[in-house]
Design an enzyme around this catalytic site. Sequence first.
Site, short mmCIF file in Angstrom:
data_model
loop_
_atom_site.label_atom_id
_atom_site.label_comp_id
_atom_site.label_asym_id
_atom_site.label_seq_id
_atom_site.Cartn_x
_atom_site.Cartn_y
_atom_site.Cartn_z
N TYR A 111 22.58 33.48 -39.85
CA TYR A 111 23.27 33.34 -41.12
C TYR A 111 24.49 32.42 -41.03
CZ TYR A 111 20.83 36.99 -43.76
OH TYR A 111 19.91 37.72 -44.45
N LYS A 165 14.66 40.99 -29.67
CA LYS A 165 13.43 40.28 -29.33
C LYS A 165 13.66 39.67 -27.95
CE LYS A 165 9.30 38.72 -30.46
NZ LYS A 165 8.13 39.61 -30.59
N ASP A 207 9.46 43.61 -33.69
CA ASP A 207 8.13 43.77 -34.29
C ASP A 207 7.62 45.20 -34.13
OD1 ASP A 207 8.00 43.28 -31.56
OD2 ASP A 207 6.27 41.93 -31.67
N ASP A 266 18.59 42.59 -41.86
CA ASP A 266 18.28 42.28 -43.26
C ASP A 266 16.85 42.70 -43.57
OD1 ASP A 266 18.54 41.05 -45.85
OD2 ASP A 266 17.34 39.39 -45.07
N ASP A 309 15.34 46.34 -45.76
CA ASP A 309 14.43 46.34 -46.92
C ASP A 309 13.18 47.16 -46.60
OD1 ASP A 309 16.12 44.66 -48.38
OD2 ASP A 309 14.46 43.45 -49.14
#
Length: 371
Positions: free
Chosen positions: A141, A192, A224, A248, A252
Amino acid sequence: MKLKITVLPGDGVGPEVIEQALRVLKAVEELYDHKFEFDEKPVGGAAIRQAGSPLPVATLDACLQSDAVLLGAVGSPEYDALAPNERPEAGLLNLRRALGGYANLRPAISYRPIMDCSPLRANVIEGADILIVRELLGGLYFGEPRRFLRDAEDGASAFNTMRYCAEEIERVARVAFVEARRRRRKVTSVDKANVLETSQLWREVVTRVSKDYADITLDHLYVDACAMHMMMNPRKFDVVLTENLFGDILSDEAAAITGSLGMLASASIGGAVDLYEPVHGSAPDIAGRGLANPLGAITSAAMLLRHTACLEQEAQDIEEAILTVLEAGHRTQDLDRGSSGHSIVTTSEMGSLVADALAEIADRRFAYHAV
Ligand code: IPM
Ligand code: MG
C-alpha cells in the site's frame, strides 16, 4: 469523561451509517453522563467536490487535534478514472498514515441470532470469534517506488514495492500478543514465507517477539492455507496477525463468518490519534436509500469507547443492545434471507432500535446500582 471526536462521513453509504453511530454515541453521552464533542469534516469524494482534495488540510488538522476519528467510507465510481494518488481512497490512506495507527483491529464474530446469514453451516461457524490484526501502514500500500509506465516502448507496465522493516513488524506483533491476552491467548501469524522475503522477515520477527509473551501460543500459516482454513474451521482461530494486503483480503473473507460485511467494524490504533471505521466500503449502488446496515459503524463507535476512552462498560452495553435488536428479529436488507419471523428495517430504524435497546440496558444497570 470528555471526548473530542472528528466525524468523517465520507462517500456513498458513509453519511447514513455514521448518522446512526452518532445517534448511539449521543445516547451514551446522555445515559452515562459523558461529554462528546463532534466535529464533522469532509473526506474522500465528498472532499474532492467541496475542497478539491480527498484529504483537505482543514480535515486533517481537525483529526490531529481530536481524541479519535470516526469515518464512514470513501470511494465513488465518479472518480474511477483518476490516478491512485488523486482518488478518494488516497484521502483515506493519507489519513491513516498521518494519524499513525499501524495496528488495524478487525473482529469477525459469528452472532447467534444471524447465523443463518452465513453461507457456512451453523456447526462450522457457531462460536467463531476471530480478531484480525492487520498491519496498516506498510507493505504494498505504501511501498516506494511504485509506478504505472504507460508509454513504455514495449507496452505498458506497472510495479509496486512490498517492503517491511523489522521495527514495523515488531510493533504490530506486540499489539496482537497483547490483544490475545484479553482473549483465548492464541496468535496465528499469516505470511507467504515460502515465496516472499518480506514474509521471511515477518516470520523471523514475530517468532522473536513471541518470546516476550510466553503465555501466548503462536503458530504460523501461509496466507493461501489461512484463507481456506478460515472457511473450513473458523473456530480454530483466535488472533490472526498479518501484513497489510493479506489483512485486507482476509478481513473481507472473514465477513462470510458473520454473514454480512455490513456488520464488521475496525479500529486503527497505536498512532497519535485512533481511527475507527466500518470495514464495508461506500457501496454506491445502495447509497441514499436507507438500505445500508449501520451496525458496522455502530460497533466501530463501541470500539472507540473501548480503546480510546477505556469505557469498557459502555462498549459492552452497545454490543449487547445490538444483540438484543437482532434477537428480536430486526434486520437490515443485507441480512434478509427471506426467512419468516424477521422484520426488515431501514438504516435509521436500525439505529433507533439500538439506541432504544441501549437506553433499556443502561436503565436496568442504574436501577440495579441504586438498590
Ligand atoms: C479497507 C478498504 C480500504 C483498504 C480501501 C478503501 C482503500 O478496502 O479498509 O479494507 O484497502 O484498506
Ligand atoms: Mg478492504
